[in-house]
Design a protein around this motif. Structure first.
Motif, PDB file in Angstrom:
ATOM      1  N   THR A 260      18.479  44.033  20.530  1.00 19.68           N
ATOM      2  CA  THR A 260      19.355  43.796  21.525  1.00 19.68           C
ATOM      3  C   THR A 260      20.881  43.816  20.951  1.00 19.68           C
ATOM      4  OG1 THR A 260      17.584  42.481  22.480  1.00 19.68           O
ATOM      5  CG2 THR A 260      19.927  42.132  23.449  1.00 19.68           C
ATOM      6  N   ARG A 261      20.841  43.211  19.742  1.00 22.37           N
ATOM      7  CA  ARG A 261      22.272  43.397  19.117  1.00 22.37           C
ATOM      8  C   ARG A 261      22.689  44.794  19.069  1.00 22.37           C
ATOM      9  NH1 ARG A 261      25.656  40.264  16.242  1.00 22.37           N
ATOM     10  NH2 ARG A 261      24.239  38.601  15.830  1.00 22.37           N
ATOM     11  N   ALA A 262      22.094  45.789  18.576  1.00 22.62           N
ATOM     12  CA  ALA A 262      22.088  47.138  18.086  1.00 22.62           C
ATOM     13  C   ALA A 262      22.515  47.893  19.537  1.00 22.62           C
ATOM     14  CB  ALA A 262      20.902  47.859  17.296  1.00 22.62           C
ATOM     15  N   LEU A 263      21.778  47.579  20.582  1.00 23.60           N
ATOM     16  CA  LEU A 263      21.861  48.166  21.892  1.00 23.60           C
ATOM     17  C   LEU A 263      23.108  47.862  22.332  1.00 23.60           C
ATOM     18  CD1 LEU A 263      20.603  49.744  24.209  1.00 23.60           C
ATOM     19  CD2 LEU A 263      19.550  47.441  24.974  1.00 23.60           C
ATOM     20  N   TRP A 264      23.678  46.683  22.430  1.00 25.76           N
ATOM     21  CA  TRP A 264      24.911  46.167  23.114  1.00 25.76           C
ATOM     22  C   TRP A 264      25.934  46.659  22.065  1.00 25.76           C
ATOM     23  CZ3 TRP A 264      25.844  44.590  27.605  1.00 25.76           C
ATOM     24  CH2 TRP A 264      27.194  44.066  27.806  1.00 25.76           C
ATOM     25  N   ARG A 265      25.880  46.788  20.818  1.00 27.62           N
ATOM     26  CA  ARG A 265      26.969  47.419  20.090  1.00 27.62           C
ATOM     27  C   ARG A 265      27.215  48.907  20.158  1.00 27.62           C
ATOM     28  NH1 ARG A 265      25.095  48.092  15.211  1.00 27.62           N
ATOM     29  NH2 ARG A 265      24.910  45.833  14.650  1.00 27.62           N
ATOM     30  N   ASP A 266      25.847  49.472  20.427  1.00 31.44           N
ATOM     31  CA  ASP A 266      25.926  50.920  20.624  1.00 31.44           C
ATOM     32  C   ASP A 266      26.666  51.065  21.859  1.00 31.44           C
ATOM     33  OD1 ASP A 266      25.103  53.839  20.460  1.00 31.44           O
ATOM     34  OD2 ASP A 266      23.572  53.253  22.033  1.00 31.44           O
ATOM     35  N   VAL A 267      26.379  50.361  23.414  1.00 33.11           N
ATOM     36  CA  VAL A 267      27.068  50.837  24.238  1.00 33.11           C
ATOM     37  C   VAL A 267      28.423  50.310  24.366  1.00 33.11           C
ATOM     38  CG1 VAL A 267      26.643  50.083  26.642  1.00 33.11           C
ATOM     39  CG2 VAL A 267      24.639  50.728  25.550  1.00 33.11           C
TER      40      VAL A 267
ATOM     41  N   SER B 168      25.962  29.472  14.228  1.00 36.58           N
ATOM     42  CA  SER B 168      26.523  30.756  14.807  1.00 36.58           C
ATOM     43  C   SER B 168      27.193  31.596  13.757  1.00 36.58           C
ATOM     44  CB  SER B 168      27.352  30.605  16.173  1.00 36.58           C
ATOM     45  OG  SER B 168      27.789  31.501  16.825  1.00 36.58           O
ATOM     46  N   ALA B 169      27.460  32.710  14.227  1.00 34.47           N
ATOM     47  CA  ALA B 169      28.297  33.657  13.425  1.00 34.47           C
ATOM     48  C   ALA B 169      29.262  34.647  14.027  1.00 34.47           C
ATOM     49  CB  ALA B 169      27.418  34.566  12.718  1.00 34.47           C
ATOM     50  N   ASP B 170      30.548  34.540  13.846  1.00 32.22           N
ATOM     51  CA  ASP B 170      31.487  35.657  14.541  1.00 32.22           C
ATOM     52  C   ASP B 170      31.081  37.024  14.332  1.00 32.22           C
ATOM     53  OD1 ASP B 170      32.589  36.392  12.181  1.00 32.22           O
ATOM     54  OD2 ASP B 170      34.285  34.863  12.549  1.00 32.22           O
ATOM     55  N   GLU B 171      31.910  38.048  15.054  1.00 32.26           N
ATOM     56  CA  GLU B 171      31.591  38.988  14.936  1.00 32.26           C
ATOM     57  C   GLU B 171      31.473  39.767  13.510  1.00 32.26           C
ATOM     58  OE1 GLU B 171      34.004  37.910  16.457  1.00 32.26           O
ATOM     59  OE2 GLU B 171      34.430  38.825  18.373  1.00 32.26           O
ATOM     60  N   ALA B 172      32.632  39.228  12.739  1.00 34.64           N
ATOM     61  CA  ALA B 172      32.579  39.980  11.359  1.00 34.64           C
ATOM     62  C   ALA B 172      31.324  39.279  10.413  1.00 34.64           C
ATOM     63  CB  ALA B 172      33.944  39.534  10.764  1.00 34.64           C
ATOM     64  N   ARG B 173      30.979  38.299  10.773  1.00 35.90           N
ATOM     65  CA  ARG B 173      29.875  37.650   9.908  1.00 35.90           C
ATOM     66  C   ARG B 173      28.436  37.802  10.525  1.00 35.90           C
ATOM     67  NH1 ARG B 173      29.802  32.788   9.597  1.00 35.90           N
ATOM     68  NH2 ARG B 173      28.882  32.326   7.768  1.00 35.90           N
ATOM     69  N   ALA B 174      28.281  38.513  11.431  1.00 29.79           N
ATOM     70  CA  ALA B 174      26.912  38.627  12.413  1.00 29.79           C
ATOM     71  C   ALA B 174      26.050  39.322  11.321  1.00 29.79           C
ATOM     72  CB  ALA B 174      27.270  39.096  13.433  1.00 29.79           C
ATOM     73  N   ARG B 175      24.647  39.002  11.414  1.00 27.95           N
ATOM     74  CA  ARG B 175      23.758  39.565  10.414  1.00 27.95           C
ATOM     75  C   ARG B 175      22.774  39.788  11.465  1.00 27.95           C
ATOM     76  NH1 ARG B 175      22.494  37.468   4.681  1.00 27.95           N
ATOM     77  NH2 ARG B 175      24.776  37.999   4.086  1.00 27.95           N
ATOM     78  N   PRO B 176      22.130  40.987  11.669  1.00 29.58           N
ATOM     79  CA  PRO B 176      20.958  41.444  12.527  1.00 29.58           C
ATOM     80  C   PRO B 176      19.873  40.514  12.071  1.00 29.58           C
ATOM     81  CG  PRO B 176      21.971  43.271  11.721  1.00 29.58           C
ATOM     82  CD  PRO B 176      22.736  42.078  10.942  1.00 29.58           C
ATOM     83  N   GLY B 177      19.104  39.790  12.869  1.00 29.12           N
ATOM     84  CA  GLY B 177      17.942  38.931  12.810  1.00 29.12           C
ATOM     85  C   GLY B 177      18.073  37.591  12.218  1.00 29.12           C
ATOM     86  N   ALA B 178      19.603  37.348  12.195  1.00 33.24           N
ATOM     87  CA  ALA B 178      19.938  35.811  11.700  1.00 33.24           C
ATOM     88  C   ALA B 178      20.888  35.060  12.807  1.00 33.24           C
ATOM     89  CB  ALA B 178      20.507  35.937  10.605  1.00 33.24           C
ATOM     90  N   THR B 179      20.619  33.956  13.128  1.00 30.97           N
ATOM     91  CA  THR B 179      21.586  33.207  14.238  1.00 30.97           C
ATOM     92  C   THR B 179      22.897  33.117  13.433  1.00 30.97           C
ATOM     93  OG1 THR B 179      19.391  32.112  14.837  1.00 30.97           O
ATOM     94  CG2 THR B 179      21.638  31.151  15.518  1.00 30.97           C
ATOM     95  N   GLY B 180      23.008  32.907  12.205  1.00 32.33           N
ATOM     96  CA  GLY B 180      24.289  32.549  11.640  1.00 32.33           C
ATOM     97  C   GLY B 180      24.249  31.365  10.540  1.00 32.33           C
ATOM     98  N   THR B 181      25.382  30.710  10.440  1.00 31.00           N
ATOM     99  CA  THR B 181      25.462  29.564   9.618  1.00 31.00           C
ATOM    100  C   THR B 181      25.941  28.316  10.331  1.00 31.00           C
ATOM    101  OG1 THR B 181      27.691  30.233   9.027  1.00 31.00           O
ATOM    102  CG2 THR B 181      25.995  30.969   7.389  1.00 31.00           C
TER     103      THR B 181
END
Ligand code: 3UK
Length: 514
Positions: free
Chosen positions: A296-303, A323-336
Motif C-alpha cells: 500500500t505504501r508503494a502503491l500510494w507513492r506510485d500514484v 511513527s516515521a516521517d517521509e524521509a525516515r519511512a521504511r517499508p514494512g516498519a511502523t517507525g521509531t
C-alpha cells in the motif's frame, strides 16, 4: 518536547482562545460544505454553547456530556464548549445503536448530551433504558427547543472554567472488538501533550495547511488529526460528513486539502483513482488504525509521489506513539518511538527480547491508559508501561516492525504465523483488492491459515485463482504460512475507523461452509 504543564490548565484556552488573543482570530479554522468558520467564529459558537450547557442544561464541572453527530463544525463547537465548562466529553460513533449507547451512558454515568437531530432516535431510545441521562439538546434542529435557538439567547463571551491540568476532560471508548467497551480517561494536559509530540516531530505541518480525513471525531485518531493537531498550529481543517474514498477524493480537490488522515484500506481504494489524484494538492498523508502493508505504501507513492507517514496509536494512549516521517519511512516498519515516548519489545516475563525477535510491545510516555472503573487496567499498565496487545519486533536500527495483535497470532501445526504478513503478500498480487487472514479451528493443525479475499474487477473467484494465490504466497514467504483455505467475499467486515474485524471474518464461516 516541552511537556511540563502548569497546575491549572484548560485545553480549550490553549487550542482555541489563545489564537484569538494572539490576533489570529480571522484565520480560517473549520471548513465544511457551505461553512467556513474562522477561529473567532468557532470561539463565538463554543462560548454560546458553553452558556447553554451551564445556564439552560445545568451542567457542572465533572459532568459527562455525550456528543453524537457526524464530523461537522457544530460537533467541534460542542466539544470545545464541554471543555470550556470543565465537563467531560464522551465521543460516540454516529453509527452506534441504542443498545450500545445505553452501555456507554451507564459506564460513563453520562448525565447530559448534545446530539445532531438527524441521529436523535437511537439516543432517545437509549435514554428510555438509561435514565441517568437527564438532559439532551439537539443541534441542526430548527425549532425553539433546538440548541441554535438557545445559543441565540447568549452572546456574551464565556470565561473558561479554571480546570486542573490533570482533570479528566475526555472519555474515549475503545473500538473494542470483543467484550464490554472500555472507557479511557484523558486529562486536559494529555490533549495538549499529544500536540507537542507527533505534530512537531513527525508531521511538521504549517498554519497554511488544510487538514482533512475520514476518522470520526469520536475516535481519538480523528479528534487529534482533524481538530487538535491543526488547531494547535493555527491551521484549518475540512470536516466531511461522508468520508468514503470517493468522497475524500472529491473533498481533496474541492477544498485543496494538503494533509490527509485516514486508514490503509482507504488509501488503497483512493489509489485506484489515479486520474482523480493527478496534480493533487496533498503533501502529507498519515496512515493509522491498522498496519500499513508495504504494497500500500508503494502503491500510494506510485500514484501520488507521496511517501505515507505510518503511525501506530491507541485510544488508551490517545494518539500516535511510534511513527516515521517521509524521509525516515521504511517499508514494512511502523517507525521509531515518537519524541516524548519510549517503546520496547519484551517477552512474556517482561524481559527485553533480542533484535529481530517478536514479542509484546510496551510504551511509556506523557499519555497513558486510565480505564474508568475496569480491572483490565492491571493488564494494560504494569510499572508505568502500557502493554498495547501488539506483537512487534525491533530491527538493528531501532525500527519497530508490526506482526499482529498478540491474540490474533495464528498457531498452525506448531508454527506461529502473523496474519498481516500473509495479507501483505496477497496484497502485492494484482488480483487482490482487499484481504484478511485469520486462523480458523482445525482438528489436525490446531488452526488453519485462512484468507478472505476481495478480488479486483475482472478476476474470477474460482479454484484456479485459489491455486494461483496460494502458490504466490508460497513463493514469497515460508511455505507453511500459505493460506490452506481461501474464501472469496464481496467485502471485509470493518469498523467505521477502517479496522478489519477478524472475529467477524471467523463468524462468516459459522453460518455457511467455505
Ligand atoms: C492497531 C496499528 C499497526 C494496534 C488509533 C492512531 O487505532 C487507534 O486506536 P484503537 O484504540 O486501536 C489501537 C490498536 O490498533 N493499530 C493502530 N495503528 C496501527 N497497528 N500499525 C498501525 N499504524 O493494534 C493498536 O494497538 O482503535 C490510531 C491514533 C489514535 C488512535 N486511537
Amino acid at each position: 518536547p516541552e511537556l511540563q504543564f502548569p497546575e491549572q490548565l484548560n485545553c480549550a484556552t490553549e487550542l482555541l482562545d489563545a489564537h484569538i488573543a494572539a490576533g489570529h482570530g480571522d484565520r480560517p479554522c473549520l471548513i465544511a460544505p457551505g461553512i467556513r468558520w474562522t477561529y473567532r467564529e468557532l470561539q463565538q459558537q463554543s462560548d454560546r454553547i458553553a452558556h447553554v450547557l451551564v445556564n439552560d442544561m445545568g451542567v457542572v464541572p465533572g459532568n459527562r456530556v455525550l456528543l453524537r453527530g457526524a464530523n461537522h463544525p457544530m460537533l467541534v463547537a460542542c466539544w470545545f464548549a464541554v471543555m470550556k465548562v470543565g465537563a467531560i466529553a464522551v465521543g460516540t460513533m454516529p453509527m452506534l445503536r441504542a443498545k450500545e449507547l445505553s452501555t456507554m451512558i451507564a459506564i460513563g454515568q453520562v448525565t447530559h448530551a448534545l446530539c445532531d437531530v438527524a441521529l436523535i432516535d437511537e439516543l432517545r431510545a437509549a435514554q428510555q433504558t438509561t435514565p441517568v441521562l437527564r438532559t439532551v439538546r439537539c443541534y441542526h434542529e430548527p425549532s425553539q427547543d433546538g440548541l441554535e435557538a438557545a445559543m441565540a439567547r447568549h452572546d456574551a463571551p464565556f470565561m473558561n472554567v479554571d480546570t486542573a491540568s490533570d482533570d479528566t476532560c475526555l472519555l474515549a471508548f475503545t473500538s473494542g472488538t470483543t467484550g464490554i467497551p472500555k472507557a479511557t480517561m484523558h486529562y486536559h494536559r494529555d490533549v495538549l501533550a499529544i500536540c507537542r509530540c507527533f505534530p512537531p516531530y513527525v508531521l511538521r505541518a504549517t498554519a497554511d495547511d488544510v487538514f482533512m480525513g475520514s476518522p470520526p471525531l469520536a475516535f481519538t485518531f480523528g479528534l487529534g488529526g482533524l481538530v487538535l493537531f491543526p488547531m494547535s498550529i493555527g491551521a484549518s481543517t475540512v470536516l466531511l460528513d461522508k468520508v468514503s474514498p470517493p468522497h475524500l477524493l472529491e473533498g481533496v480537490r474541492e477544498y485543496g486539502a494538503t494533509v490527509l488522515f485516514t486508514a490503509p484500506t482507504s488509501y488503497r481504494a483512493m489509489a485506484a483513482h489515479r486520474e482523480a489524484l493527478a496534480g493533487t494538492t496533498l503533501r502529507k498523508c498519515v496512515s493509522a488504525g491498522e498496519a500499513l502493508p508495504a504494497a500500500t505504501r508503494a502503491l500510494w507513492r506510485d500514484v501520488t509521489g507521496i511517501e505515507l507517514i505510518d503511525g501506530i496509536g491507541a485510544t488508551e494512549l490517545l494518539h500516535i506513539f511510534i511513527s516515521a516521517d517521509e524521509a525516515r519511512a521504511r517499508p514494512g516498519a511502523t517507525g521509531t518511538p515518537v519524541s516524548g515516548y519510549r517503546a520496547e519489545v519484551v517477552d512474556d516475563q517482561g524481559q527485553p527480547v533480542p533484535v529481530g525477535v517478536v514479542g509484546n510491545l510496551r510504551v511509556k510516555g506523557p499519555t497513558g491508559c486510565r480505564y474508568l472503573r475496569d480491572n483490565r487496567q492491571r493488564s494494560y499498565v504494569k510499572d508505568g508501561w502500557n502493554y498495547t496487545g501488539d506483537a512487534y519486533a525491533v530491527d538493528a536500527d531501532g525500527y519497530f516492525h508490526y506482526h499482529a495483535r498478540t491474540d490474533d497470532i495464528i498457531i498452525s501445526s506448531g508454527y506461529n504465523i502473523a496474519g498481516p504478513e500473509v495479507e501483505n503478500v496477497l496484497l502485492q498480487h494484482p488480483a487482490v483488492a482487499e484481504c484478511g487472514v485469520a486462523g480458523v479451528p482445525d482438528t489436525e493443525r490446531g488452526q488453519l491459515v485462512k484468507a478472505y479475499i476481495v478480488l479486483r474487477a475482472g478476476f474470477e473467484p474460482d479454484a484456479a485463482m485459489v491455486k494461483v494465490l496460494q502458490d504466490y504466497v508460497k513463493q514469497s514467504v515460508a511455505p507453511y504460512k500459505y493460506p490452506r483455505a481461501v474464501r472469496f467475499v464481496g467485502a471485509l467486515p470493518r469498523t467505521s475507523t477502517g479496522k478489519l474485524q477478524r472475529f467477524r471474518l471467523r463468524e462468516l464461516d459459522d453460518v455457511s461452509t467455505s
